[in-house]
Design an enzyme around this catalytic site. Sequence first.
Site, PDB file in Angstrom:
ATOM      1  N   HIS A 140      36.083  35.476  42.184  1.00  9.58           N
ATOM      2  CA  HIS A 140      35.933  36.441  43.281  1.00  9.58           C
ATOM      3  C   HIS A 140      34.572  37.126  43.088  1.00  9.58           C
ATOM      4  CE1 HIS A 140      36.702  40.303  45.351  1.00  9.58           C
ATOM      5  NE2 HIS A 140      37.643  39.671  46.017  1.00  9.58           N
ATOM      6  N   ASP A 217      40.166  38.492  34.698  1.00  6.41           N
ATOM      7  CA  ASP A 217      40.398  39.156  35.978  1.00  6.41           C
ATOM      8  C   ASP A 217      41.810  38.776  36.429  1.00  6.41           C
ATOM      9  OD1 ASP A 217      40.623  39.879  38.609  1.00  6.41           O
ATOM     10  OD2 ASP A 217      38.840  38.803  39.306  1.00  6.41           O
ATOM     11  N   GLN A 220      45.042  38.706  40.760  1.00  2.00           N
ATOM     12  CA  GLN A 220      46.052  37.890  41.470  1.00  2.00           C
ATOM     13  C   GLN A 220      47.137  37.376  40.534  1.00  2.00           C
ATOM     14  OE1 GLN A 220      46.151  37.808  44.621  1.00  2.00           O
ATOM     15  NE2 GLN A 220      44.077  38.318  45.263  1.00  2.00           N
ATOM     16  N   LYS A 243      47.705  45.414  44.688  1.00  3.21           N
ATOM     17  CA  LYS A 243      48.230  44.042  44.801  1.00  3.21           C
ATOM     18  C   LYS A 243      49.548  43.921  44.039  1.00  3.21           C
ATOM     19  CE  LYS A 243      43.579  42.053  44.979  1.00  3.21           C
ATOM     20  NZ  LYS A 243      43.261  41.945  46.395  1.00  3.21           N
ATOM     21  N   CYS A 381      36.038  36.654  49.948  1.00  5.15           N
ATOM     22  CA  CYS A 381      35.180  37.255  48.909  1.00  5.15           C
ATOM     23  C   CYS A 381      35.006  36.308  47.726  1.00  5.15           C
ATOM     24  CB  CYS A 381      35.723  38.598  48.431  1.00  5.15           C
ATOM     25  SG  CYS A 381      35.905  39.791  49.742  1.00  5.15           S
TER      26      CYS A 381
HETATM   27  N1  C6P Z   1      40.950  40.009  46.452  1.00  2.00           N
HETATM   28  C1  C6P Z   1      41.747  39.016  48.514  1.00  2.00           C
HETATM   29  O1  C6P Z   1      42.094  39.072  49.696  1.00  2.00           O
HETATM   30  P1  C6P Z   1      39.962  45.055  44.385  1.00  2.00           P
HETATM   31  O2  C6P Z   1      39.364  44.920  45.747  1.00  2.00           O
HETATM   32  O3  C6P Z   1      39.044  45.769  43.430  1.00  2.00           O
HETATM   33  O4  C6P Z   1      41.346  45.595  44.400  1.00  2.00           O
HETATM   34  O5  C6P Z   1      40.163  43.560  43.835  1.00  2.00           O
HETATM   35  C2  C6P Z   1      39.060  42.700  43.716  1.00  2.00           C
HETATM   36  C3  C6P Z   1      39.503  41.344  43.315  1.00  2.00           C
HETATM   37  C4  C6P Z   1      39.133  40.866  42.084  1.00  2.00           C
HETATM   38  N2  C6P Z   1      39.538  39.666  41.649  1.00  2.00           N
HETATM   39  C5  C6P Z   1      40.324  38.877  42.397  1.00  2.00           C
HETATM   40  C6  C6P Z   1      40.770  37.569  41.849  1.00  2.00           C
HETATM   41  C7  C6P Z   1      40.723  39.301  43.665  1.00  2.00           C
HETATM   42  O6  C6P Z   1      41.496  38.510  44.398  1.00  2.00           O
HETATM   43  C8  C6P Z   1      40.294  40.552  44.152  1.00  2.00           C
HETATM   44  C9  C6P Z   1      40.654  41.024  45.525  1.00  2.00           C
HETATM   45  C10 C6P Z   1      41.459  40.302  47.774  1.00  2.00           C
HETATM   46  O7  C6P Z   1      41.672  37.957  47.912  1.00  2.00           O
HETATM   47  C11 C6P Z   1      40.581  41.211  48.569  1.00  2.00           C
HETATM   48  S1  C6P Z   1      38.931  40.592  48.731  1.00  2.00           S
END
Ligand code: C6P
Length: 423
Positions: A140, A217, A220, A243, A381
């Site tokens: 991401h 990370d 997910q 999430k 993203c």
């Molecule tokens: N992915 C998606 O629709 P934040 O925005 O900080 O809570 O998470 C960022 C992030 C980091 N790593 C991974 C693997 C992610 O999937 C995400 C967020 C969302 O896939 C929003 S772009």
Amino acid sequence: MKAVNQVAAADTLSGPRVAFNVERIREDFPVLKQRVHGKPLVYLDSAATSQKPKVVIDTVTQYYLAENSNIHRGIHFLSEQATRAFEDSRAKVARFLNASTAQEIVFVRGATEGINLVAQSFGRMRVKAGDEIIISAMEHHSNIVPWQILCQETGAVLRVVPINDRGEFLVDEYAKLLSPKTRLVSVVHVSNALGTINPVKRIVEMAHSRGVPVLIDGAQAAPHLTVDVGELDCDFYVFSSHKLFGPTGVGVVYGKAHHLEAMPPYQGGGDMILSVTFEKTLYNVIPFKFEAGTPHIAGVIGLGAAIDYLDGVGLDRIAAYESGLLAYATEAVSAVPGVRLIGTAKEKASIVTFVLEGVHAHDIGTILDQEGIAIRTGHHCAQPVLQRFGVPATARASLAFYNTRGEIDALVRGIRKVTELFG
Ligand code: C6P
């Protein structure tokens, strides 16, 4: 096909504990009851943000109704109560991740801020010109850009582990990239664009055999898999509350205590200090050293409620139910003529990403929306992953344990409608 939300035998999973009854689970999520464009809402966008059980909403409401106060500051009743609830949440997160102590849990705004914290504090301390940082081709943007910034600032170089056509991390290529120049590895546990579950334990072992620390990370992964940082032995693990069925605006950085102790603060301000004079500031102990300013108190307490809720349902049962649902969705969606799945790894979690011949992903999303079906379309993203597969955008249905096979059937009917409309 059965109607949306109708209970099917396969939506009820029996196990050694109480049966997993998805219709019962859905009762806990008020938002799922509504209709969108006159159709029952089919929410298949939990990877973007998950829905919240009523107990989380009630916990946040209750905090503002009766407990609102700043933490770590007051000696009055409300402040002590709020501080206790906030710190209880930290202990719950530590247990949830199997961290050895709650001091290893730092609250931030989200996974993105968590990775930036590690890059700017640990990274700056460790990385210099000519050093290398390894990430993978399925990251991401939040696990790419903070390292690019660090590389620009230090003169370090970003190295990228390639993936195969199924969207799997190539361990052999990773082994080739690991070198005496490697100072840090940062990889995703579960890819948001592909659903691939990476072999993170192996990735950590290989890095550690060369003395290289690893950040995972888990944005997910935490909502779908049991995460045990003790077993993984990773140096850092980050995820976002929103999430994980908790409030937005809260994230978690797990860091091994000895790393956090050695790291300089990321931001300066209130709560991260022991004492301040104009000549010198003494920093607070971990984890407070990294929590400058008033945090999202209600959000953190809400995250604690989300973890309690998940514990009650049982993460093992959630994973078993979701795995059956994912297999059902994968088969059903890929059977639609013109569909090509993007991301077909052997180990996957909760994500079905696809393109439809001759139709832009945004058109798929728009037509499905008219059917009450929420999916995400675009680059998610994670633009480099899409470049790897040679597509500008994809459609992504992401599942959670409140989804049903009836909803997958509705998705498939919707995709068939798109193909009919586009001839
Ligand atoms: N992915 C998606 O629709 P934040 O925005 O900080 O809570 O998470 C960022 C992030 C980091 N790593 C991974 C693997 C992610 O999937 C995400 C967020 C969302 O896939 C929003 S772009």
